[in-house]
Design a protein around this motif. Structure first.
Motif, PDB file in Angstrom:
ATOM      1  N   GLY A 224       0.849  -1.483  -0.044  1.00  0.00           N
ATOM      2  CA  GLY A 224       0.113  -0.146   0.067  1.00  0.00           C
ATOM      3  C   GLY A 224       0.736   1.408  -0.004  1.00  0.00           C
ATOM      4  N   CYS A 225       1.953   1.300  -0.600  1.00  0.00           N
ATOM      5  CA  CYS A 225       3.011   2.413  -0.453  1.00  0.00           C
ATOM      6  C   CYS A 225       2.408   3.685  -1.214  1.00  0.00           C
ATOM      7  CB  CYS A 225       4.356   1.991  -0.874  1.00  0.00           C
ATOM      8  SG  CYS A 225       4.370   1.623  -2.567  1.00  0.00           S
ATOM      9  N   HIS A 226       1.726   3.396  -2.277  1.00  0.00           N
ATOM     10  CA  HIS A 226       1.347   4.480  -3.093  1.00  0.00           C
ATOM     11  C   HIS A 226      -0.038   5.176  -2.446  1.00  0.00           C
ATOM     12  CE1 HIS A 226       4.102   3.679  -6.302  1.00  0.00           C
ATOM     13  NE2 HIS A 226       3.572   2.344  -6.698  1.00  0.00           N
ATOM     14  N   LEU A 227      -0.891   4.321  -1.999  1.00  0.00           N
ATOM     15  CA  LEU A 227      -1.931   4.803  -1.115  1.00  0.00           C
ATOM     16  C   LEU A 227      -1.328   5.677   0.067  1.00  0.00           C
ATOM     17  CD1 LEU A 227      -5.130   4.594  -0.527  1.00  0.00           C
ATOM     18  CD2 LEU A 227      -4.430   2.661   0.778  1.00  0.00           C
ATOM     19  N   ILE A 228      -0.419   4.970   0.768  1.00  0.00           N
ATOM     20  CA  ILE A 228       0.004   5.817   1.918  1.00  0.00           C
ATOM     21  C   ILE A 228       0.656   7.201   1.532  1.00  0.00           C
ATOM     22  CG2 ILE A 228       1.631   5.664   3.984  1.00  0.00           C
ATOM     23  CD1 ILE A 228       1.486   2.672   3.804  1.00  0.00           C
ATOM     24  N   GLU A 229       1.477   7.106   0.441  1.00  0.00           N
ATOM     25  CA  GLU A 229       2.080   8.394   0.200  1.00  0.00           C
ATOM     26  C   GLU A 229       1.275   9.456  -0.551  1.00  0.00           C
ATOM     27  OE1 GLU A 229       5.202   9.643  -3.330  1.00  0.00           O
ATOM     28  OE2 GLU A 229       4.695   7.447  -3.199  1.00  0.00           O
ATOM     29  N   TYR A 230      -0.130   9.079  -0.870  1.00  0.00           N
ATOM     30  CA  TYR A 230      -0.957  10.021  -1.290  1.00  0.00           C
ATOM     31  C   TYR A 230      -1.900  10.839  -0.190  1.00  0.00           C
ATOM     32  CZ  TYR A 230      -5.542  11.721  -3.144  1.00  0.00           C
ATOM     33  OH  TYR A 230      -6.619  12.548  -3.647  1.00  0.00           O
ATOM     34  N   PHE A 231      -2.278  10.015   0.822  1.00  0.00           N
ATOM     35  CA  PHE A 231      -2.983  10.395   2.007  1.00  0.00           C
ATOM     36  C   PHE A 231      -2.078  11.225   2.814  1.00  0.00           C
ATOM     37  CE2 PHE A 231      -6.169   7.598   0.700  1.00  0.00           C
ATOM     38  CZ  PHE A 231      -7.125   8.364   0.592  1.00  0.00           C
ATOM     39  N   GLU A 232      -0.757  10.797   2.983  1.00  0.00           N
ATOM     40  CA  GLU A 232       0.191  11.273   3.922  1.00  0.00           C
ATOM     41  C   GLU A 232       0.597  12.784   3.157  1.00  0.00           C
ATOM     42  OE1 GLU A 232       2.557   7.787   6.311  1.00  0.00           O
ATOM     43  OE2 GLU A 232       3.561   8.780   4.717  1.00  0.00           O
ATOM     44  N   ALA A 233       0.266  13.095   2.048  1.00  0.00           N
ATOM     45  CA  ALA A 233       0.643  14.149   1.428  1.00  0.00           C
ATOM     46  C   ALA A 233      -0.463  15.230   1.707  1.00  0.00           C
ATOM     47  CB  ALA A 233       0.795  14.181  -0.010  1.00  0.00           C
ATOM     48  N   VAL A 234      -1.317  14.701   2.258  1.00  0.00           N
ATOM     49  CA  VAL A 234      -2.727  15.803   2.814  1.00  0.00           C
ATOM     50  C   VAL A 234      -2.194  16.449   4.118  1.00  0.00           C
ATOM     51  CG1 VAL A 234      -5.154  16.102   3.394  1.00  0.00           C
ATOM     52  CG2 VAL A 234      -4.174  14.252   1.344  1.00  0.00           C
ATOM     53  N   LYS A 235      -2.236  17.683   4.159  1.00  0.00           N
ATOM     54  CA  LYS A 235      -1.933  18.525   5.370  1.00  0.00           C
ATOM     55  C   LYS A 235      -2.755  18.197   6.454  1.00  0.00           C
ATOM     56  CE  LYS A 235      -0.974  23.262   6.856  1.00  0.00           C
ATOM     57  NZ  LYS A 235      -1.003  24.627   6.567  1.00  0.00           N
ATOM     58  N   GLY A 236      -2.037  17.863   7.428  1.00  0.00           N
ATOM     59  CA  GLY A 236      -2.849  17.537   8.759  1.00  0.00           C
ATOM     60  C   GLY A 236      -3.096  15.962   8.975  1.00  0.00           C
ATOM     61  N   VAL A 237      -2.931  15.269   7.959  1.00  0.00           N
ATOM     62  CA  VAL A 237      -3.162  13.894   8.163  1.00  0.00           C
ATOM     63  C   VAL A 237      -2.048  13.026   8.557  1.00  0.00           C
ATOM     64  CG1 VAL A 237      -3.294  11.516   7.061  1.00  0.00           C
ATOM     65  CG2 VAL A 237      -4.447  13.513   6.158  1.00  0.00           C
ATOM     66  N   SER A 238      -2.353  12.285   9.885  1.00  0.00           N
ATOM     67  CA  SER A 238      -0.982  11.802  10.592  1.00  0.00           C
ATOM     68  C   SER A 238      -0.339  10.568   9.897  1.00  0.00           C
ATOM     69  CB  SER A 238      -1.672  11.055  11.988  1.00  0.00           C
ATOM     70  OG  SER A 238      -2.750  10.242  11.872  1.00  0.00           O
ATOM     71  N   LYS A 239       0.941  10.528  10.292  1.00  0.00           N
ATOM     72  CA  LYS A 239       1.777   9.410   9.465  1.00  0.00           C
ATOM     73  C   LYS A 239       1.212   8.063  10.000  1.00  0.00           C
ATOM     74  CE  LYS A 239       4.171  12.629   7.636  1.00  0.00           C
ATOM     75  NZ  LYS A 239       3.966  12.931   5.835  1.00  0.00           N
ATOM     76  N   ILE A 240       1.374   6.856   8.976  1.00  0.00           N
ATOM     77  CA  ILE A 240       1.012   5.754   9.511  1.00  0.00           C
ATOM     78  C   ILE A 240       2.123   5.037  10.460  1.00  0.00           C
ATOM     79  CG2 ILE A 240       2.185   4.745   7.423  1.00  0.00           C
ATOM     80  CD1 ILE A 240      -0.222   2.559   7.481  1.00  0.00           C
ATOM     81  N   LYS A 241       1.640   4.350  11.460  1.00  0.00           N
ATOM     82  CA  LYS A 241       2.668   3.864  12.354  1.00  0.00           C
ATOM     83  C   LYS A 241       3.165   2.599  11.662  1.00  0.00           C
ATOM     84  CE  LYS A 241       0.325   5.632  16.324  1.00  0.00           C
ATOM     85  NZ  LYS A 241      -0.623   5.178  17.486  1.00  0.00           N
ATOM     86  N   GLY A 242       4.549   2.297  12.117  1.00  0.00           N
ATOM     87  CA  GLY A 242       5.093   0.976  11.674  1.00  0.00           C
ATOM     88  C   GLY A 242       4.566  -0.183  11.833  1.00  0.00           C
TER      89      GLY A 242
END
Length: 376
Positions: free
Chosen positions: A17-35
């Motif tokens: 899911g790297c592309h999905l994570i990258e897309y939503f993490e680029a949205v300002k204010g969205v918390s980063k996914i935990k390991g």
């Protein structure tokens, strides 16, 4: 997609899911996914309505203004253009196989469906055997007695009881089976597997051999125990009328399901007609005694034709004298005077039995094709 059907992401997921994570993490204010966290769970959590309100954003709007959205639209436009020299798809028929192949496939499917449903097939045969033994022992040896009119009434009573017991049981027991099969048919027809007529043909055809076995079991037991005259013609006629009686009752039960939304309504509707058929069968009130303004329904009642055929085929050609209380007359003449039965009418009666059977089967097939009670 978010609730309401709006798109918030359309694109490749990528490894883990790297592309999905990258897309939503680029949205300002969205918390980063935990390991080690599930990307799908994380995506659902960060895109909830409450998160949108907290961040002051609209994920559908973000997607529509993104470069990913523009690439998707461009790809759709390119893929929507036919290649040079290509032709439109063409199918010679709606279904991939011919109607005959569809019928054979549906019939094979119904065969295994019935084979795997012993509570329906075997219980019906058991009930038939039980009723045959019960009626045979109750009317033991009465089929050969024709010394007075009461003997004829007793023999007719055995026929009348069998028609109602077995006929209504057949019609009632087939309704839940057809109701379940119709649900499966709705799904498979929507997938384009086969037509409604192929299904209806299979549902009707699969009952024919089962009912034949049922009629033979009943006919052999009852005919021998009651003691009707053992001639090939009369035994054949007895089996013929019982077989087609069980057929039209079964097809009537199927028809009742076909024209109603479910088996519960079908049982209510069909029960009303059982009472009417019972009343106009010609046993409780003989046809000559029915008021002229109601006599037309006697001819529209299939049970009346069954009793006509059974009685006439067994006794309609007997010229021996019987006592009717006030006078002596032949059995043939008594049946004509009291019931209005003619032995010469036997061929017409047999034809009407076939007509009722085909009519109920046709209405069932027509209702399956035209009516759709599926709930979405």
């Amino acid at each position: 997609m978010k609730q309401g059907g709006e798109e918030i992401y359309v694109g490749p997921l990528g490894k883990h899911g790297c592309h999905l994570i990258e897309y939503f993490e680029a949205v300002k204010g969205v918390s980063k996914i935990k390991g080690g966290y599930n990307p799908a769970t994380w995506m659902l959590e960060v895109t909830t309505t409450s998160q949108e309100a907290a961040l002051g954003v609209s994920f559908p709007e973000i997607y529509k203004n993104s470069e990913l959205y523009r690439r998707n639209k461009t790809m759709i436009e390119e893929l929507g253009k036919p290649a040079p020299g290509s032709k439109d798809l063409y199918f010679p028929a709606q279904y991939s196989k011919s109607f005959v192949i569809q019928c054979m496939a549906c019939l094979w499917k119904q065969h295994w469906s019935y084979w795997r449903n012993p509570p329906y097939t075997l219980v019906r045969l058991f009930f038939t055997t039980f009723i045959a033994l019960m009626l045979g022992s109750m009317f033991w040896g009465l089929g050969s007695k024709t010394s007075n009119s009461q003997d004829l009434f007793n023999a007719m009573g055995s026929m009348y009881g069998a028609v109602l017991f077995l006929g209504v049981q057949n019609a009632g027991s087939v309704q839940p089976v057809v109701d379940i099969e119709r649900t499966v048919f709705y799904r498979e027809r929507a997938a384009g597997m086969y037509s409604a007529m192929a299904y209806a043909f299979a549902q009707v055809a699969i009952e024919i051999p089962h009912i034949f076995i049922q009629a033979v079991i009943y006919g052999v037991i009852v005919y021998s125990m009651i003691g009707f005259q053992w001639t090939v013609a009369k035994f054949f006629w007895y089996l013929f009328f019982m077989y087609f009686t069980l057929l039209y009752f079964t097809f009537y039960g199927m028809m009742a399901v076909g024209v109603t939304p479910n088996q519960h309504i079908a049982s209510i509707v069909s029960s009303a007609f059982y009472a009417i058929w019972n009343l106009f069968s010609g046993f409780i009130i003989p046809r000559p005694s029915i008021p002229i303004w109601w006599r037309w329904y006697y001819w529209a009642c299939p049970v009346a034709w069954t009793l006509y055929g059974l009685v006439v085929s067994q006794f309609g050609d007997i010229t021996e004298l019987i006592s009717t209380g006030e006078k002596h007359e032949t059995v043939q003449q008594f049946l004509l005077d009291y019931f209005g039965f003619k032995h010469s009418f036997l061929g017409v009666v047999a034809s009407m039995m076939v007509v009722f059977t085909v009519l109920f089967a046709f209405i069932f097939a027509f209702s399956i094709k035209v009516f759709n009670f599926q709930r979405r």
